[in-house]
Design a protein around this motif. Structure first.
Motif, PDB file in Angstrom:
ATOM      1  N   PHE A  92      -6.822   5.422  13.137  1.00  0.00           N
ATOM      2  CA  PHE A  92      -6.608   4.078  12.600  1.00  0.00           C
ATOM      3  C   PHE A  92      -7.826   3.673  11.790  1.00  0.00           C
ATOM      4  CE2 PHE A  92      -9.355   1.416  15.188  1.00  0.00           C
ATOM      5  CZ  PHE A  92      -9.373   1.975  16.456  1.00  0.00           C
ATOM      6  N   HIS A  93      -7.618   2.767  10.843  1.00  0.00           N
ATOM      7  CA  HIS A  93      -8.667   2.306   9.927  1.00  0.00           C
ATOM      8  C   HIS A  93      -8.286   0.915   9.451  1.00  0.00           C
ATOM      9  CE1 HIS A  93      -5.542   4.007   7.350  1.00  0.00           C
ATOM     10  NE2 HIS A  93      -5.886   3.008   6.549  1.00  0.00           N
ATOM     11  N   PHE A  94      -9.162   0.314   8.642  1.00  0.00           N
ATOM     12  CA  PHE A  94      -8.925  -1.053   8.166  1.00  0.00           C
ATOM     13  C   PHE A  94      -9.126  -1.144   6.655  1.00  0.00           C
ATOM     14  CE2 PHE A  94      -9.041  -3.395  12.276  1.00  0.00           C
ATOM     15  CZ  PHE A  94      -9.585  -2.437  13.114  1.00  0.00           C
ATOM     16  N   HIS A  95      -8.623  -2.238   6.073  1.00  0.00           N
ATOM     17  CA  HIS A  95      -8.884  -2.626   4.678  1.00  0.00           C
ATOM     18  C   HIS A  95      -9.302  -4.086   4.723  1.00  0.00           C
ATOM     19  CE1 HIS A  95      -6.630   0.964   3.136  1.00  0.00           C
ATOM     20  NE2 HIS A  95      -6.017   0.808   4.303  1.00  0.00           N
ATOM     21  N   TRP A  96     -10.306  -4.474   3.903  1.00  0.00           N
ATOM     22  CA  TRP A  96     -10.777  -5.846   3.962  1.00  0.00           C
ATOM     23  C   TRP A  96     -11.387  -6.269   2.630  1.00  0.00           C
ATOM     24  CZ3 TRP A  96     -12.905  -1.678   6.505  1.00  0.00           C
ATOM     25  CH2 TRP A  96     -14.200  -1.293   6.125  1.00  0.00           C
ATOM     26  N   SER A 104      -6.299  -8.021   2.728  1.00  0.00           N
ATOM     27  CA  SER A 104      -5.186  -7.203   3.222  1.00  0.00           C
ATOM     28  C   SER A 104      -4.526  -6.465   2.066  1.00  0.00           C
ATOM     29  CB  SER A 104      -4.161  -8.081   3.944  1.00  0.00           C
ATOM     30  OG  SER A 104      -3.561  -9.017   3.047  1.00  0.00           O
ATOM     31  N   GLU A 105      -3.768  -5.428   2.395  1.00  0.00           N
ATOM     32  CA  GLU A 105      -3.022  -4.670   1.371  1.00  0.00           C
ATOM     33  C   GLU A 105      -1.629  -5.273   1.214  1.00  0.00           C
ATOM     34  OE1 GLU A 105      -3.597  -0.317   2.254  1.00  0.00           O
ATOM     35  OE2 GLU A 105      -4.945  -0.650   0.569  1.00  0.00           O
ATOM     36  N   HIS A 106      -0.900  -5.411   2.302  1.00  0.00           N
ATOM     37  CA  HIS A 106       0.403  -6.087   2.232  1.00  0.00           C
ATOM     38  C   HIS A 106       0.182  -7.595   2.212  1.00  0.00           C
ATOM     39  CE1 HIS A 106       1.603  -2.080   3.660  1.00  0.00           C
ATOM     40  NE2 HIS A 106       2.726  -2.326   3.016  1.00  0.00           N
ATOM     41  N   LEU A 117      -5.174  -3.815   9.540  1.00  0.00           N
ATOM     42  CA  LEU A 117      -5.355  -2.606  10.355  1.00  0.00           C
ATOM     43  C   LEU A 117      -4.187  -1.662  10.102  1.00  0.00           C
ATOM     44  CD1 LEU A 117      -6.157  -0.868  12.892  1.00  0.00           C
ATOM     45  CD2 LEU A 117      -5.027  -2.641  14.277  1.00  0.00           C
ATOM     46  N   HIS A 118      -4.474  -0.378   9.932  1.00  0.00           N
ATOM     47  CA  HIS A 118      -3.440   0.648   9.794  1.00  0.00           C
ATOM     48  C   HIS A 118      -3.583   1.693  10.894  1.00  0.00           C
ATOM     49  CE1 HIS A 118      -3.012  -0.243   5.205  1.00  0.00           C
ATOM     50  NE2 HIS A 118      -2.294  -1.069   5.946  1.00  0.00           N
ATOM     51  N   LEU A 119      -2.533   1.830  11.697  1.00  0.00           N
ATOM     52  CA  LEU A 119      -2.490   2.880  12.735  1.00  0.00           C
ATOM     53  C   LEU A 119      -1.557   3.967  12.220  1.00  0.00           C
ATOM     54  CD1 LEU A 119      -2.119  -0.065  14.935  1.00  0.00           C
ATOM     55  CD2 LEU A 119      -3.595   1.700  15.913  1.00  0.00           C
ATOM     56  N   LEU A 197       1.378   6.270   1.122  1.00  0.00           N
ATOM     57  CA  LEU A 197      -0.030   6.066   1.459  1.00  0.00           C
ATOM     58  C   LEU A 197      -0.600   5.110   0.414  1.00  0.00           C
ATOM     59  CD1 LEU A 197      -1.171   9.746   2.152  1.00  0.00           C
ATOM     60  CD2 LEU A 197      -0.358   8.021   3.786  1.00  0.00           C
ATOM     61  N   THR A 198      -1.577   4.311   0.783  1.00  0.00           N
ATOM     62  CA  THR A 198      -2.151   3.368  -0.189  1.00  0.00           C
ATOM     63  C   THR A 198      -3.466   3.883  -0.774  1.00  0.00           C
ATOM     64  OG1 THR A 198      -3.455   2.174   1.465  1.00  0.00           O
ATOM     65  CG2 THR A 198      -1.181   1.408   1.071  1.00  0.00           C
ATOM     66  N   THR A 199      -3.840   5.117  -0.372  1.00  0.00           N
ATOM     67  CA  THR A 199      -4.981   5.774  -1.011  1.00  0.00           C
ATOM     68  C   THR A 199      -4.525   7.191  -1.358  1.00  0.00           C
ATOM     69  OG1 THR A 199      -5.869   6.704   1.034  1.00  0.00           O
ATOM     70  CG2 THR A 199      -6.620   4.507   0.438  1.00  0.00           C
TER      71      THR A 199
HETATM   72 ZN   LIG Z   1      -4.758   2.037   5.196  1.00  0.00          ZN
END
Ligand SMILES: [Zn+2]
Ligand SMILES: NS(=O)(=O)c1cccc(F)c1
Length: 260
Positions: A92-96, A104-106, A117-119, A197-199
């Motif tokens: 899991f990781h985060f975006h900020w 957030s991404e969404h 948070l992405h799990l 995936l967002t990356t």
């Molecule tokens: Zn992510």
């Protein structure tokens, strides 16, 4: 403004390929329009069974900090919800964002949260490894949880306390027993849609499950995220902030909701 930042985020070296991903029909993240989501009575409750002893280490991969799990057996798994079988937790990781106004991404009805948070889970029935599952249609399931500014999050603090040890890109530190279920909101409601995936590699292999209710974290905890660096030790320091991908077109997709 938010769009200006989004453009900056999109031009970050990580997403330079962003502009070249052509032909994508199911890219992520998206703006979830609550009124356009369709309640699906066949969606089951999501079942989550994480074994805290499968937690291995935390590291800075140059665009987020990530906690990796032992996925050599069905010990930390999710099932139910929109899923046909069980999926194994891999990381899991985060975006900020640089400030609380974005990150957030969404988004939900164009509302953006300070972090997400992405799990990340993979399908051991159709793939033999996470790396394979990344390339498989529906090989991955990512649970997205929004973070909002509010009360101190005691479970998150254990993660936050480890961040100074992984300040630079490629830093890694052992992270023993941790149960990521503590980062899950108690409300069972979620949206689900088919995305990517967002990356990079931005592969269209993800069944997204976005929790409706955010978890609360406090200002100090968000500021600790923002003290991480994109850069390796010895390089000119670049703060790790705004590591989110801009919104992608919904195209021919319907977002389903597990709740009325
Ligand atoms: Zn992510
Ligand atoms: N941000 S994300 O779509 O969850 C993601 C990006 C890259 C790899 C991965 F396993 C998950």
């Amino acid at each position: 403004t938010c769009t200006q930042i989004n453009k900056n985020a999109a031009l970050h070296p990580l997403w330079q390929s962003e502009l070249s991903v052509s032909g994508g029909t199911r890219q992520s993240p998206i703006n979830i329009q609550w009124r356009d989501s369709v309640y699906d009575p066949h969606l089951k409750p999501l079942k989550i069974h994480y074994d805290p002893t499968t937690c291995l280490y935390i590291w800075n991969n140059g665009y987020s900090f990530q906690v990796e799990f032992d996925d050599s057996a069905d010990k930390s798994v999710i099932m139910g919800g929109p899923l046909e079988n069980h999926y194994r937790l891999k990381q899991f990781h985060f975006h900020w964002g640089a400030i609380n106004e974005w990150g957030s991404e969404h988004m939900v009805d164009s509302k953006v949260y300070p972090a997400e948070l992405h799990l990340v889970h993979w399908n051991p029935v159709t793939s033999t490894s996470f790396e394979d599952a990344v390339m498989e249609n529906n090989g991955l399931v990512v649970i997205g949880v929004f973070l909002k500014l509010g009360a101190h999050h005691a479970g998150l603090q254990k993660l936050v306390d480890a961040l100074p040890a992984v300040r630079h890109k490629d830093a890694i530190v052992e992270f023993d027993v941790f149960d990521p279920s503590c980062l899950m909101p108690s409300c069972p409601d979620y949206w689900t849609y088919d995305g990517s995936l967002t990356t990079p590699p931005l592969t269209e292999s993800v069944t997204w499950i976005i929790k409706k209710t955010p978890i609360e974290v406090d200002q100090n905890q968000l500021e600790e995220f923002r003290m991480l660096l994109f850069t390796s030790a010895g390089e000119e320091e670049k703060r790790m902030v705004d590591n989110f991908r801009p919104l992608q077109p919904l195209m021919n997709r319907t977002v389903r909701s597990s709740f009325r």
